[in-house]
Design a protein around this motif. Structure first.
Motif, PDB file in Angstrom:
ATOM      1  N   LYS A 166     -25.593   4.991 -22.496  1.00  0.00           N
ATOM      2  CA  LYS A 166     -25.995   5.221 -21.106  1.00  0.00           C
ATOM      3  C   LYS A 166     -27.421   4.734 -20.885  1.00  0.00           C
ATOM      4  O   LYS A 166     -28.281   4.836 -21.770  1.00  0.00           O
ATOM      5  CB  LYS A 166     -25.928   6.716 -20.754  1.00  0.00           C
ATOM      6  CG  LYS A 166     -24.748   7.462 -21.355  1.00  0.00           C
ATOM      7  CD  LYS A 166     -23.405   6.953 -20.889  1.00  0.00           C
ATOM      8  CE  LYS A 166     -22.283   7.789 -21.521  1.00  0.00           C
ATOM      9  NZ  LYS A 166     -20.946   7.306 -21.136  1.00  0.00           N
ATOM     10  N   LEU A 167     -27.684   4.234 -19.699  1.00  0.00           N
ATOM     11  CA  LEU A 167     -29.057   3.901 -19.328  1.00  0.00           C
ATOM     12  C   LEU A 167     -29.882   5.175 -19.219  1.00  0.00           C
ATOM     13  O   LEU A 167     -29.406   6.187 -18.696  1.00  0.00           O
ATOM     14  CB  LEU A 167     -29.085   3.149 -18.001  1.00  0.00           C
ATOM     15  CG  LEU A 167     -28.469   1.746 -17.997  1.00  0.00           C
ATOM     16  CD1 LEU A 167     -28.442   1.196 -16.583  1.00  0.00           C
ATOM     17  CD2 LEU A 167     -29.259   0.814 -18.908  1.00  0.00           C
ATOM     18  N   ILE A 168     -31.111   5.126 -19.710  1.00  0.00           N
ATOM     19  CA  ILE A 168     -32.002   6.291 -19.688  1.00  0.00           C
ATOM     20  C   ILE A 168     -33.173   5.987 -18.767  1.00  0.00           C
ATOM     21  O   ILE A 168     -33.894   5.000 -18.957  1.00  0.00           O
ATOM     22  CB  ILE A 168     -32.505   6.629 -21.103  1.00  0.00           C
ATOM     23  CG1 ILE A 168     -31.318   6.930 -22.023  1.00  0.00           C
ATOM     24  CG2 ILE A 168     -33.467   7.812 -21.055  1.00  0.00           C
ATOM     25  CD1 ILE A 168     -31.701   7.159 -23.479  1.00  0.00           C
ATOM     26  N   VAL A 169     -33.350   6.838 -17.761  1.00  0.00           N
ATOM     27  CA  VAL A 169     -34.409   6.663 -16.770  1.00  0.00           C
ATOM     28  C   VAL A 169     -35.444   7.765 -16.969  1.00  0.00           C
ATOM     29  O   VAL A 169     -35.113   8.954 -16.933  1.00  0.00           O
ATOM     30  CB  VAL A 169     -33.844   6.717 -15.338  1.00  0.00           C
ATOM     31  CG1 VAL A 169     -34.969   6.529 -14.316  1.00  0.00           C
ATOM     32  CG2 VAL A 169     -32.776   5.641 -15.149  1.00  0.00           C
ATOM     33  N   GLY A 170     -36.687   7.378 -17.206  1.00  0.00           N
ATOM     34  CA  GLY A 170     -37.741   8.348 -17.463  1.00  0.00           C
ATOM     35  C   GLY A 170     -38.391   8.861 -16.193  1.00  0.00           C
ATOM     36  O   GLY A 170     -38.655   8.093 -15.264  1.00  0.00           O
ATOM     37  N   ASN A 171     -38.642  10.152 -16.149  1.00  0.00           N
ATOM     38  CA  ASN A 171     -39.410  10.808 -15.084  1.00  0.00           C
ATOM     39  C   ASN A 171     -40.686  11.329 -15.739  1.00  0.00           C
ATOM     40  O   ASN A 171     -40.705  12.400 -16.333  1.00  0.00           O
ATOM     41  CB  ASN A 171     -38.596  11.948 -14.472  1.00  0.00           C
ATOM     42  CG  ASN A 171     -39.344  12.676 -13.364  1.00  0.00           C
ATOM     43  OD1 ASN A 171     -40.553  12.542 -13.218  1.00  0.00           O
ATOM     44  ND2 ASN A 171     -38.621  13.467 -12.584  1.00  0.00           N
ATOM     45  N   VAL A 172     -41.759  10.540 -15.646  1.00  0.00           N
ATOM     46  CA  VAL A 172     -43.000  10.840 -16.377  1.00  0.00           C
ATOM     47  C   VAL A 172     -44.020  11.401 -15.398  1.00  0.00           C
ATOM     48  O   VAL A 172     -44.651  10.662 -14.648  1.00  0.00           O
ATOM     49  CB  VAL A 172     -43.530   9.571 -17.081  1.00  0.00           C
ATOM     50  CG1 VAL A 172     -44.775   9.901 -17.897  1.00  0.00           C
ATOM     51  CG2 VAL A 172     -42.463   8.974 -17.981  1.00  0.00           C
TER      52      VAL A 172
ATOM     53  N   ALA B 164     -19.983  -1.948 -17.084  1.00  0.00           N
ATOM     54  CA  ALA B 164     -20.991  -2.988 -16.855  1.00  0.00           C
ATOM     55  C   ALA B 164     -22.380  -2.477 -17.207  1.00  0.00           C
ATOM     56  O   ALA B 164     -23.204  -3.214 -17.785  1.00  0.00           O
ATOM     57  CB  ALA B 164     -20.952  -3.444 -15.394  1.00  0.00           C
ATOM     58  N   LEU B 165     -22.664  -1.209 -16.880  1.00  0.00           N
ATOM     59  CA  LEU B 165     -23.966  -0.625 -17.214  1.00  0.00           C
ATOM     60  C   LEU B 165     -24.166  -0.570 -18.731  1.00  0.00           C
ATOM     61  O   LEU B 165     -25.254  -0.866 -19.237  1.00  0.00           O
ATOM     62  CB  LEU B 165     -24.083   0.774 -16.615  1.00  0.00           C
ATOM     63  CG  LEU B 165     -24.115   0.884 -15.093  1.00  0.00           C
ATOM     64  CD1 LEU B 165     -24.134   2.351 -14.668  1.00  0.00           C
ATOM     65  CD2 LEU B 165     -25.325   0.155 -14.508  1.00  0.00           C
ATOM     66  N   THR B 166     -23.096  -0.199 -19.438  1.00  0.00           N
ATOM     67  CA  THR B 166     -23.181  -0.136 -20.897  1.00  0.00           C
ATOM     68  C   THR B 166     -23.430  -1.518 -21.495  1.00  0.00           C
ATOM     69  O   THR B 166     -24.241  -1.665 -22.423  1.00  0.00           O
ATOM     70  CB  THR B 166     -21.888   0.461 -21.477  1.00  0.00           C
ATOM     71  OG1 THR B 166     -21.755   1.810 -21.034  1.00  0.00           O
ATOM     72  CG2 THR B 166     -21.904   0.439 -22.999  1.00  0.00           C
ATOM     73  N   GLU B 167     -22.768  -2.510 -20.964  1.00  0.00           N
ATOM     74  CA  GLU B 167     -22.962  -3.866 -21.463  1.00  0.00           C
ATOM     75  C   GLU B 167     -24.369  -4.374 -21.160  1.00  0.00           C
ATOM     76  O   GLU B 167     -24.970  -5.093 -21.965  1.00  0.00           O
ATOM     77  CB  GLU B 167     -21.906  -4.810 -20.877  1.00  0.00           C
ATOM     78  CG  GLU B 167     -20.484  -4.537 -21.354  1.00  0.00           C
ATOM     79  CD  GLU B 167     -20.333  -4.639 -22.862  1.00  0.00           C
ATOM     80  OE1 GLU B 167     -20.958  -5.528 -23.469  1.00  0.00           O
ATOM     81  OE2 GLU B 167     -19.604  -3.800 -23.440  1.00  0.00           O
ATOM     82  N   MET B 168     -24.921  -4.009 -20.000  1.00  0.00           N
ATOM     83  CA  MET B 168     -26.297  -4.389 -19.677  1.00  0.00           C
ATOM     84  C   MET B 168     -27.279  -3.719 -20.625  1.00  0.00           C
ATOM     85  O   MET B 168     -28.266  -4.320 -21.050  1.00  0.00           O
ATOM     86  CB  MET B 168     -26.633  -4.023 -18.228  1.00  0.00           C
ATOM     87  CG  MET B 168     -26.082  -4.977 -17.192  1.00  0.00           C
ATOM     88  SD  MET B 168     -26.550  -6.713 -17.473  1.00  0.00           S
ATOM     89  CE  MET B 168     -28.337  -6.618 -17.506  1.00  0.00           C
ATOM     90  N   LYS B 169     -26.987  -2.471 -20.979  1.00  0.00           N
ATOM     91  CA  LYS B 169     -27.858  -1.763 -21.924  1.00  0.00           C
ATOM     92  C   LYS B 169     -27.916  -2.517 -23.248  1.00  0.00           C
ATOM     93  O   LYS B 169     -28.984  -2.648 -23.863  1.00  0.00           O
ATOM     94  CB  LYS B 169     -27.348  -0.342 -22.139  1.00  0.00           C
ATOM     95  CG  LYS B 169     -28.026   0.414 -23.286  1.00  0.00           C
ATOM     96  CD  LYS B 169     -28.927   1.486 -22.802  1.00  0.00           C
ATOM     97  CE  LYS B 169     -29.608   2.193 -23.959  1.00  0.00           C
ATOM     98  NZ  LYS B 169     -30.313   3.406 -23.554  1.00  0.00           N
ATOM     99  N   LYS B 170     -26.775  -3.042 -23.691  1.00  0.00           N
ATOM    100  CA  LYS B 170     -26.748  -3.818 -24.937  1.00  0.00           C
ATOM    101  C   LYS B 170     -27.648  -5.046 -24.828  1.00  0.00           C
ATOM    102  O   LYS B 170     -28.345  -5.410 -25.783  1.00  0.00           O
ATOM    103  CB  LYS B 170     -25.321  -4.239 -25.267  1.00  0.00           C
ATOM    104  CG  LYS B 170     -24.392  -3.096 -25.632  1.00  0.00           C
ATOM    105  CD  LYS B 170     -22.978  -3.617 -25.889  1.00  0.00           C
ATOM    106  CE  LYS B 170     -22.016  -2.493 -26.200  1.00  0.00           C
ATOM    107  NZ  LYS B 170     -20.624  -2.998 -26.385  1.00  0.00           N
TER     108      LYS B 170
ATOM    109  N   ALA C 178     -22.924   8.688 -16.565  1.00  0.00           N
ATOM    110  CA  ALA C 178     -23.214   7.263 -16.383  1.00  0.00           C
ATOM    111  C   ALA C 178     -24.689   6.958 -16.594  1.00  0.00           C
ATOM    112  O   ALA C 178     -25.043   5.892 -17.084  1.00  0.00           O
ATOM    113  CB  ALA C 178     -22.784   6.793 -14.994  1.00  0.00           C
ATOM    114  N   ILE C 179     -25.543   7.912 -16.230  1.00  0.00           N
ATOM    115  CA  ILE C 179     -27.002   7.739 -16.281  1.00  0.00           C
ATOM    116  C   ILE C 179     -27.632   8.995 -16.857  1.00  0.00           C
ATOM    117  O   ILE C 179     -27.166  10.108 -16.590  1.00  0.00           O
ATOM    118  CB  ILE C 179     -27.585   7.483 -14.868  1.00  0.00           C
ATOM    119  CG1 ILE C 179     -26.918   6.283 -14.200  1.00  0.00           C
ATOM    120  CG2 ILE C 179     -29.103   7.292 -14.936  1.00  0.00           C
ATOM    121  CD1 ILE C 179     -27.176   4.961 -14.875  1.00  0.00           C
ATOM    122  N   ILE C 180     -28.698   8.833 -17.629  1.00  0.00           N
ATOM    123  CA  ILE C 180     -29.452   9.978 -18.140  1.00  0.00           C
ATOM    124  C   ILE C 180     -30.868   9.923 -17.585  1.00  0.00           C
ATOM    125  O   ILE C 180     -31.556   8.903 -17.701  1.00  0.00           O
ATOM    126  CB  ILE C 180     -29.512   9.974 -19.679  1.00  0.00           C
ATOM    127  CG1 ILE C 180     -28.109  10.059 -20.279  1.00  0.00           C
ATOM    128  CG2 ILE C 180     -30.384  11.132 -20.189  1.00  0.00           C
ATOM    129  CD1 ILE C 180     -28.073   9.878 -21.793  1.00  0.00           C
TER     130      ILE C 180
END
Length: 255
Positions: A102-108, A211-217, A53-55
């Motif tokens: 998938k939404l991609i969340v960065g850990n910088v 819903a997450l995929t549609e928000m990503k669009k 669901a999330i990366i």
């Protein structure tokens, strides 16, 4: 999926619908072409994985987050075709990230330079440490951040992009990056960052995946032309890297 070799490594794991994608390279977590290709393939694979669901995107170690494209490969470019192919590496990564379902969340956790800044900008949400300064140094060697410009501008705006690219020798600190919108949260404590990021991603993963995929669009509206645009930008950089200015600048680095 795991790939460990002299040219760097890509690894990923999936726990409770959260995929953690980690890249690493002994030279400041930079990207040679071969590693960019593997990274692109893994983003595409995770995009199609119904168990994800999330990366979370992160790099190895406690040093730099990403040193950009491989400087050694930059030195070896000899033709226009090689130049475009080289700079297409980050173009392919950015396009894969924006098209990922998938939404991609960065850990910088550290500094990002050049293409590394583009990688951060291509994330949908970013957690960073106070050590995560950024710099676009391309103009110092006679090229420019052409391939990553669209995604960096999308995230921080043209005015901030102008400042970041023209002050090519200057580092911008994490506070500046947060103010401009590249980072969403900045932490002094890396442990607190990890805790907050994991809580955030666990919550997101509990939501309706569709819903997450549609928000990503929605987040990436009006970027459908980027396949062609970033290819054109790669050709510009590929031409400039063969210029006398860049050859002389690179010769100075060789010395």
């Amino acid at each position: 999926m795991n790939s460990d070799e002299q040219n760097g490594s890509i690894s990923s794991s999936v726990i409770n619908k959260i995929a953690t994608l980690t890249f690493g390279h002994p030279s400041g977590n930079s990207f040679p072409s071969s590693l960019l290709q593997k990274f692109t393939s893994e983003i595409n694979r995770l995009s199609e994985n119904d168990d994800v669901a999330i990366i979370i995107l992160k790099s190895e170690g406690n040093g730099p987050f990403c040193g950009g494209a491989s400087f050694q490969e930059l030195l070896n470019i000899a033709t226009l075709e090689e130049g475009k192919l080289f700079f297409s590496g980050f173009a392919n990564v950015i396009n894969a990230m924006r098209k990922c379902t998938k939404l991609i969340v960065g850990n910088v956790q550290g500094k990002a330079v050049g293409g590394g800044v583009g990688l951060v900008a291509a994330c949908d949400f970013v957690f960073a440490t106070a050590d995560a300064s950024i710099k676009l140094s391309e103009l110092t060697i006679g090229i420019g951040p052409f391939v990553i410009e669209p995604v960096v501008t999308k995230k921080i705006g043209k005015t901030a992009l102008t400042e970041l690219s023209l002050l090519a020798k200057d580092w911008k600190d994490a506070a500046w990056a947060k103010e401009k919108g590249l980072y969403n949260f900045v932490f002094n404590d890396s442990v607190l960052l990890e805790e907050s990021l994991n809580e955030f991603c666990t919550t997101l993963a509990s939501y309706n995946a569709e819903a997450l995929t549609e928000m990503k669009k929605v987040f990436w509206e009006n970027t459908a032309h980027w396949d062609d645009l970033l290819s054109e930008r790669a050709a510009i950089s590929g031409k400039l890297v063969l210029s006398d200015f860049t050859k002389n600048a690179l010769a100075g680095f060789r010395k």
